[in-house]
Design an enzyme around this catalytic site. Structure first.
Site, mmCIF file in Angstrom:
data_model
loop_
_atom_site.group_PDB
_atom_site.id
_atom_site.type_symbol
_atom_site.label_atom_id
_atom_site.label_comp_id
_atom_site.label_asym_id
_atom_site.label_seq_id
_atom_site.Cartn_x
_atom_site.Cartn_y
_atom_site.Cartn_z
ATOM 1 N NE ARG A 174 34.503 -5.262 55.873
ATOM 2 C CZ ARG A 174 34.150 -5.314 57.066
ATOM 3 N NH1 ARG A 174 33.225 -4.474 57.254
ATOM 4 N NH2 ARG A 174 34.769 -5.796 57.984
ATOM 5 N N PRO A 176 36.240 -14.928 50.205
ATOM 6 C CG PRO A 176 35.028 -16.562 51.178
ATOM 7 C CD PRO A 176 36.258 -15.969 51.241
ATOM 8 C CG ASN A 202 37.961 -13.058 57.343
ATOM 9 O OD1 ASN A 202 36.800 -12.997 57.368
ATOM 10 N ND2 ASN A 202 38.297 -12.171 56.333
ATOM 11 N N GLY A 203 39.161 -10.651 59.360
ATOM 12 C CA GLY A 203 38.502 -9.323 59.986
ATOM 13 C C GLY A 203 39.318 -8.432 60.168
ATOM 14 C CG ASP A 204 37.411 -5.532 62.009
ATOM 15 O OD1 ASP A 204 36.682 -5.680 60.902
ATOM 16 O OD2 ASP A 204 37.319 -5.529 63.057
ATOM 17 C CB ALA A 261 27.931 -12.569 47.971
ATOM 18 C CB CYS A 317 26.450 -16.163 54.788
ATOM 19 S SG CYS A 317 25.225 -15.052 53.885
HETATM 20 C C1 FMN Z 1 30.509 -7.789 50.073
HETATM 21 C C2 FMN Z 1 30.658 -8.746 50.765
HETATM 22 C C3 FMN Z 1 30.180 -10.080 50.429
HETATM 23 C C4 FMN Z 1 30.577 -11.242 51.176
HETATM 24 N N1 FMN Z 1 30.317 -12.486 50.575
HETATM 25 C C5 FMN Z 1 30.500 -13.699 51.459
HETATM 26 C C6 FMN Z 1 30.477 -14.813 50.925
HETATM 27 O O1 FMN Z 1 30.124 -15.102 49.657
HETATM 28 N N2 FMN Z 1 31.088 -15.906 51.514
HETATM 29 C C7 FMN Z 1 31.604 -15.859 52.619
HETATM 30 O O2 FMN Z 1 32.288 -16.713 53.382
HETATM 31 N N3 FMN Z 1 31.887 -14.413 53.267
HETATM 32 C C8 FMN Z 1 31.557 -13.587 52.440
HETATM 33 N N4 FMN Z 1 31.672 -11.978 53.057
HETATM 34 C C9 FMN Z 1 32.489 -11.910 54.461
HETATM 35 C C10 FMN Z 1 33.888 -11.778 54.166
HETATM 36 O O3 FMN Z 1 34.574 -13.110 53.516
HETATM 37 C C11 FMN Z 1 34.685 -11.433 55.331
HETATM 38 O O4 FMN Z 1 34.562 -12.787 56.164
HETATM 39 C C12 FMN Z 1 34.238 -10.465 56.157
HETATM 40 O O5 FMN Z 1 34.037 -9.235 55.122
HETATM 41 C C13 FMN Z 1 35.271 -9.911 57.072
HETATM 42 O O6 FMN Z 1 36.588 -9.578 56.484
HETATM 43 P P1 FMN Z 1 37.125 -8.123 56.116
HETATM 44 O O7 FMN Z 1 37.064 -7.163 57.693
HETATM 45 O O8 FMN Z 1 38.346 -8.312 55.686
HETATM 46 O O9 FMN Z 1 36.047 -7.535 55.271
HETATM 47 C C14 FMN Z 1 31.302 -10.997 52.304
HETATM 48 C C15 FMN Z 1 31.756 -9.749 52.759
HETATM 49 C C16 FMN Z 1 31.649 -8.547 52.017
HETATM 50 C C17 FMN Z 1 31.723 -7.309 52.576
#
Ligand code: FMN
Length: 349
Positions: free
Chosen positions: A227, A17, A202-204, A19, A102
């Protein structure tokens, strides 16, 4: 590990998810590129139950997005239950996901998102209220804790499971960390070992190799990418290939990347009511799609000024007709841009 909805039963790949990013057009695109499950961006329970038009608009999704989860946030168990009921009756997704992760001030100030993690009995009440308001499975997405001192991912996860969560996604950072430091995958391993419900890591994850490494190191039941999908939705197909022991498909060549970006832009234009607003909103995706291509700084500058899809087509066509114009060192110098151009230089040579 059994998921509470129908999904391929090996290791499902989730689009996280996000935003402003995991909106219907991008979700559809990622499904086509191999994401098995998608989740809406977080939506305010208050906005949903008051039937706020902008919030309800974000709940629209197509059948090609299923299985899909609708993510809601809020700290009032009654409002969260009301929102879950409305989402269930009107939109009928495969599951309802609760956001306990969040970190944004506006949200945590009212104890929403990761703000709930300061009070684990509130976390339980919210899950129980949502679960009793819907026949759909309720899942949760958490961080490892509110702060370093309250970093107790296993305890939080167990309490979520006890309260009725049917799957749990962990982004192993605290709220205080926001996005700094590294995601502690060892916490995903600990939570996976402690829970009976599926745990989604999840993460990185920036590459398909990262995704496979996370799964092997943590034993998580599913992988969630946020991301790492920016401008490269094919990361899902690449991850699937590696998980199956097949060679990783190459990232598409530039011409194909541009086609994918345009397909995505067309989907966004069809979905949004205001075409100019859609083009402006879409600029961020364009920037991500051209990351790393030779001359990307100049290309990005042009794309960040577009106000229609037609202009995007023109910029891509002009680039493909004469990519070297974009490599001109004088342009780079005039732009004062460094990173991308230095990286891109060998490919242009
Ligand atoms: C632009 C953006 C918007 C995000 N919006 C949400 C959201 O609406 N709900 C949520 O649970 N996490 C949100 N996240 C967090 C991501 O879902 C995820 O947990 C976090 O980016 C770590 O994962 P990654 O390293 O793969 O980016 C958002 C992250 C980003 C970068």
């Amino acid at each position: 590990m059994r998921f509470p909805f129908t999904v391929r039963d090996d290791i499902p790949l989730y689009l996280a998810p996000m935003a402003g990013v995991s909106e219907s057009p991008f979700r559809r695109l990622c499904r086509r590129f191999g994401a098995d499950v998608v989740v809406t961006e977080f939506l305010s329970a208050e906005g949903i139950r008051r039937e706020n038009a902008a919030t309800l608009d974000k709940l629209r999704f197509g059948s090609d997005e299923r299985p899909i989860g609708v993510q809601i946030f809020g700290a009032d168990p009654v409002a969260m239950g009301d929102a879950a009921r409305l989402v269930t009756d009107v939109f009928q997704p495969e599951f309802i996901d609760i956001n306990f992760g969040c970190p944004v001030k506006k949200v945590v100030r009212r104890n929403g998102g990761s703000g709930c993690l300061k009070d684990l009995s509130l976390v339980e009440s919210v899950i129980r209220s949502v679960s009793s308001s819907t026949h759909l499975p309720v899942t949760v997405k958490i961080r490892s804790g509110w702060s370093e001192e309250a970093r107790v991912p296993v305890e939080i996860a167990l309490r979520c499971q006890d309260a009725g969560a049917k799957a749990l996604a962990l982004h192993p950072r605290t709220r205080t960390q926001m996005y700094s430091g590294r995601a502690r995958w060892e916490e995903i391993a600990a939570v996976s070992a402690a829970l009976e419900i599926p745990v989604i890591g999840n993460g990185d994850i920036k590459t398909a190799e990262d995704a496979v490494r996370m799964q092997r190191e943590t034993g998580c039941a599913a992988i969630m990418i946020a991301r790492g999908s920016f401008g490269q939705p094919w990361i899902f197909d690449q991850t699937r290939a590696l998980l199956e022991g097949k060679p990783k498909p190459d990232a598409p060549p530039i011409e194909r990347r541009f086609e994918i970006a345009l397909e995505h832009a067309h989907m966004a234009e069809e979905y949004e009511i205001d075409p100019r607003g859609a083009a402006i909103e879409f600029r961020k995706h364009l920037g991500w799609y051209v990351k790393g291509v030779p001359g990307s700084a100049e290309l990005r500058r042009k794309l960040h000024a577009v106000e229609s899809l037609l202009e995007v087509e023109d910029v891509f066509a002009s680039y493909l007709a004469n990519p070297h114009r974009y490599d001109d060192a004088r342009v780079v110098a005039a732009m004062g841009d460094e990173g991308d151009e230095v990286e891109a230089a060998p490919a242009a040579a």
